[in-house]
Design an enzyme around this catalytic site. Structure first.
Site, PDB file in Angstrom:
ATOM      1  N   CYS A 190       0.844  -1.197   0.000  1.00 59.27           N
ATOM      2  CA  CYS A 190       0.000   0.000   0.000  1.00 59.27           C
ATOM      3  C   CYS A 190       0.880   1.248   0.000  1.00 59.27           C
ATOM      4  O   CYS A 190       1.812   1.348   0.812  1.00 59.27           O
ATOM      5  CB  CYS A 190      -0.897  -0.001   1.239  1.00 59.27           C
TER       6      CYS A 190
ATOM      7  N   CYS B 228      -2.119  -0.274   9.424  1.00 55.27           N
ATOM      8  CA  CYS B 228      -1.261  -1.462   9.361  1.00 55.27           C
ATOM      9  C   CYS B 228       0.112  -1.135   9.939  1.00 55.27           C
ATOM     10  O   CYS B 228       0.578  -0.001   9.822  1.00 55.27           O
ATOM     11  CB  CYS B 228      -1.088  -1.935   7.921  1.00 55.27           C
TER      12      CYS B 228
ATOM     13  N   CYS C 152      -7.058   1.412  -0.111  1.00 56.02           N
ATOM     14  CA  CYS C 152      -6.772   0.594   1.060  1.00 56.02           C
ATOM     15  C   CYS C 152      -6.933  -0.860   0.647  1.00 56.02           C
ATOM     16  O   CYS C 152      -8.057  -1.346   0.479  1.00 56.02           O
ATOM     17  CB  CYS C 152      -7.704   0.930   2.216  1.00 56.02           C
TER      18      CYS C 152
ATOM     19  N   GLN D 207     -17.034 -11.129  13.196  1.00 57.78           N
ATOM     20  CA  GLN D 207     -15.598 -11.156  12.963  1.00 57.78           C
ATOM     21  C   GLN D 207     -15.251 -10.326  11.719  1.00 57.78           C
ATOM     22  O   GLN D 207     -15.976 -10.325  10.732  1.00 57.78           O
ATOM     23  CB  GLN D 207     -15.107 -12.589  12.769  1.00 57.78           C
TER      24      GLN D 207
ATOM     25  N   GLU E 198     -24.435 -14.860  27.205  1.00 61.05           N
ATOM     26  CA  GLU E 198     -23.919 -13.602  26.656  1.00 61.05           C
ATOM     27  C   GLU E 198     -24.247 -12.474  27.622  1.00 61.05           C
ATOM     28  O   GLU E 198     -25.277 -12.506  28.311  1.00 61.05           O
ATOM     29  CB  GLU E 198     -24.557 -13.363  25.281  1.00 61.05           C
TER      30      GLU E 198
ATOM     31  N   ASP F  18     -15.311 -17.646  24.242  1.00 60.31           N
ATOM     32  CA  ASP F  18     -14.838 -16.679  23.239  1.00 60.31           C
ATOM     33  C   ASP F  18     -15.050 -15.262  23.764  1.00 60.31           C
ATOM     34  O   ASP F  18     -15.944 -14.541  23.317  1.00 60.31           O
ATOM     35  CB  ASP F  18     -15.601 -16.889  21.919  1.00 60.31           C
TER      36      ASP F  18
ATOM     37  N   CYS G 201      -8.795 -13.019  21.659  1.00 62.39           N
ATOM     38  CA  CYS G 201      -8.337 -11.902  20.834  1.00 62.39           C
ATOM     39  C   CYS G 201      -7.286 -11.072  21.571  1.00 62.39           C
ATOM     40  O   CYS G 201      -6.973  -9.958  21.158  1.00 62.39           O
ATOM     41  CB  CYS G 201      -9.512 -11.025  20.398  1.00 62.39           C
TER      42      CYS G 201
END
Length: 464
Positions: free
Chosen positions: A78, A91, A170, A279, A329, A383, A420
């Site tokens: 990029c 990034c 992008c 996601q 949840e 998760d 994550c």
């Protein structure tokens, strides 16, 4: 006469880079042991750097010159990537070859597990990888009208800055969204409300592209007409947000099917709204769900609990194998949405799903009493968000250490933990292994966000 090879002599101020951290900074050591972090430098390179911050034990520096280049250095894909002022901050690793990026993330996972959790997996899982470009189906794009330039910027923030980068393309966005960046700038530049439109949230499904426009004042009829024209030309579904997330509404007159994504291996379709959590990388998500269920190895007679179940991304696939599934949840709204997704899929399948229910629970205030209330399960899928699942695993540890609390309740035989954040995974793994009677059988990295420092991972825990 034989020529004798001599070791190359570098300038005294040269630094030899030994490793790279998750901020994509090369790590070197001075002769006195002080650590130097060099932006843009890669392992095994010899560089000159300009130190701009000093502390007792470490220094931060910017790259001046690469004297000896790494074989893993590549040309960024990029034009907006770099260390220069105004470079896009989306990034951090485009200068590092893609397979080397995942090696860095795998090493970061292992280091966190050992240094923070004092645990090591018995075996490493092969890393989950996918496309390096065009993968980002969700993004929050900042919008700014620059009065002095008379133009609009749409994109991510500059490196270490609150300013919006002047992005004209992008490559991590899907190609059709990448192609819309400049048209979006022109669209907003023509709108009367251009100075009060701070953000566009992107959400791509398998067949629909939605954009949520945050507007801080009511939109005029001419602005609404401009949005409709853009939607027709670029096949975009506009949603409007006047205040908080609960004000998000589909723009009047917007057509098209609802957003959804498929998990074809399980015959599941997941409808979602553009502000629901899904996601970022659908290619990786399909592999992630498949591997998680393979590792969980659910049998047809088993009951499973999916903690932090969200929309049911793992819950509904689990319902194709188990005898009973419970999704838990923290968000009441997501509990409703996951229940709706269960009903939708149940009505559109030849083979029925297992009985599945969803409940709302504050998962950051778990207790042994609440674990008993939700019932025993043969397997768990966990998760959590970046904060991890400390309260949950701590409650499980209390049950293990105090048998009188169990009252007939049995712990799960296996837990698959999708993370994550490697540091909170490491913390929770330490509790499970040292205090809750489990051993870590597998762990591996998941490259959900190529070219960024973000590390996702998966770990498996079995009763010792």
């Amino acid at each position: 006469m034989t020529e004798i090879a001599t070791e190359k002599k570098w300038p005294d101020q040269a630094l030899t880079i030994e490793s790279i951290d998750l901020e994509a900074q090369g790590v070197a050591h001075r002769p006195d042991g002080k650590v130097v972090f060099v932006e843009g430098a890669l392992p095994f390179e010899v560089v000159r750097a300009n130190v701009h911050r000093k502390k007792d034990n470490w220094e931060k520096a910017s790259l001046l010159e690469v004297l000896q280049e790494s074989s893993q250095r590549v040309t960024p894909g990029c034009p907006h990537f770099g260390l220069h002022a105004g470079a896009c901050g989306g990034c951090k690793m485009q200068h590092l070859e893609a397979s080397a990026q995942i090696a860095v993330k795998q090493r970061a996972l292992e280091d966190n597990l050992w240094h923070l959790g004092k645990v090591k997996p018995e075996a490493l899982l092969p890393p989950i990888q996918g496309p390096s470009w065009g993968y980002r189906y969700r993004a929050r794009l900042s919008v700014r009208y620059v009065v002095k330039k008379g133009e609009v910027l749409v994109g991510f923030h500059e490196r270490k800055s609150r300013y919006v980068a002047d992005m004209r393309q992008c490559r991590v966005l899907p190609p059709h969204v990448n192609a819309m960046l400049m048209p979006l700038r022109h669209l907003i530049g023509r709108m009367e409300a251009r100075e009060t439109l701070p953000q566009i949230e992107l959400a791509c499904g398998d067949h629909v592209t939605a954009m949520v426009l945050r507007h801080m004042e009511p939109l005029s009829e001419s602005d609404m007409a401009a949005l409709r024209t853009f939607a027709d030309k670029h096949q975009v579904q506009w949603w409007l947000q006047s205040k908080g997330p609960d004000t998000v509404r589909l723009m009047k007159g917007a057509l098209g099917e609802p957003l959804s994504y498929a998990l074809p291996e399980f015959g599941i379709t997941m409808p979602f709204k553009p502000t629901d959590f899904t996601q970022v990388n659908p290619h990786i998500n399909r592999v992630l769900v498949t591997r998680a269920l393979r590792l969980l190895a659910v049998q047809s007679h088993e009951r499973v609990i999916d903690w932090f179940c969200g929309l049911g991304n793992f819950t509904l696939p689990l319902s194709t194998f188990a005898s009973e599934v419970l999704g838990i949840e923290g968000s009441e709204a997501l509990v409703v949405r996951s229940g709706e997704n269960y009903v939708f899929n149940q009505a559109n399948r030849d083979k029925p799903l297992a009985p599945t229910s969803f409940v709302a629970r504050n998962l950051f205030e778990m207790t042994p009493e609440l674990l008993r209330q939700d019932g025993a399960a043969d397997k768990w899928l966990v998760d959590p968000p970046r904060e991890g699942a400390f309260s949950l695993v701590q409650a499980l540890a209390e049950m293990h250490q105090q048998p009188e609390l169990r009252q007939g309740w049995m712990p799960p035989k296996r837990i698959v933990y999708v993370s994550c954040n490697p540091s909170t995974l490491a913390r929770d793994a330490g509790v499970l292994v040292t205090s809750a009677g489990y051993r870590m059988t597998y762990a591996g990295a998941v490259n959900m966000f190529p070219h960024t420092a973000h590390v996702e991972s998966m770990a498996v825990f079995d009763v010792s």
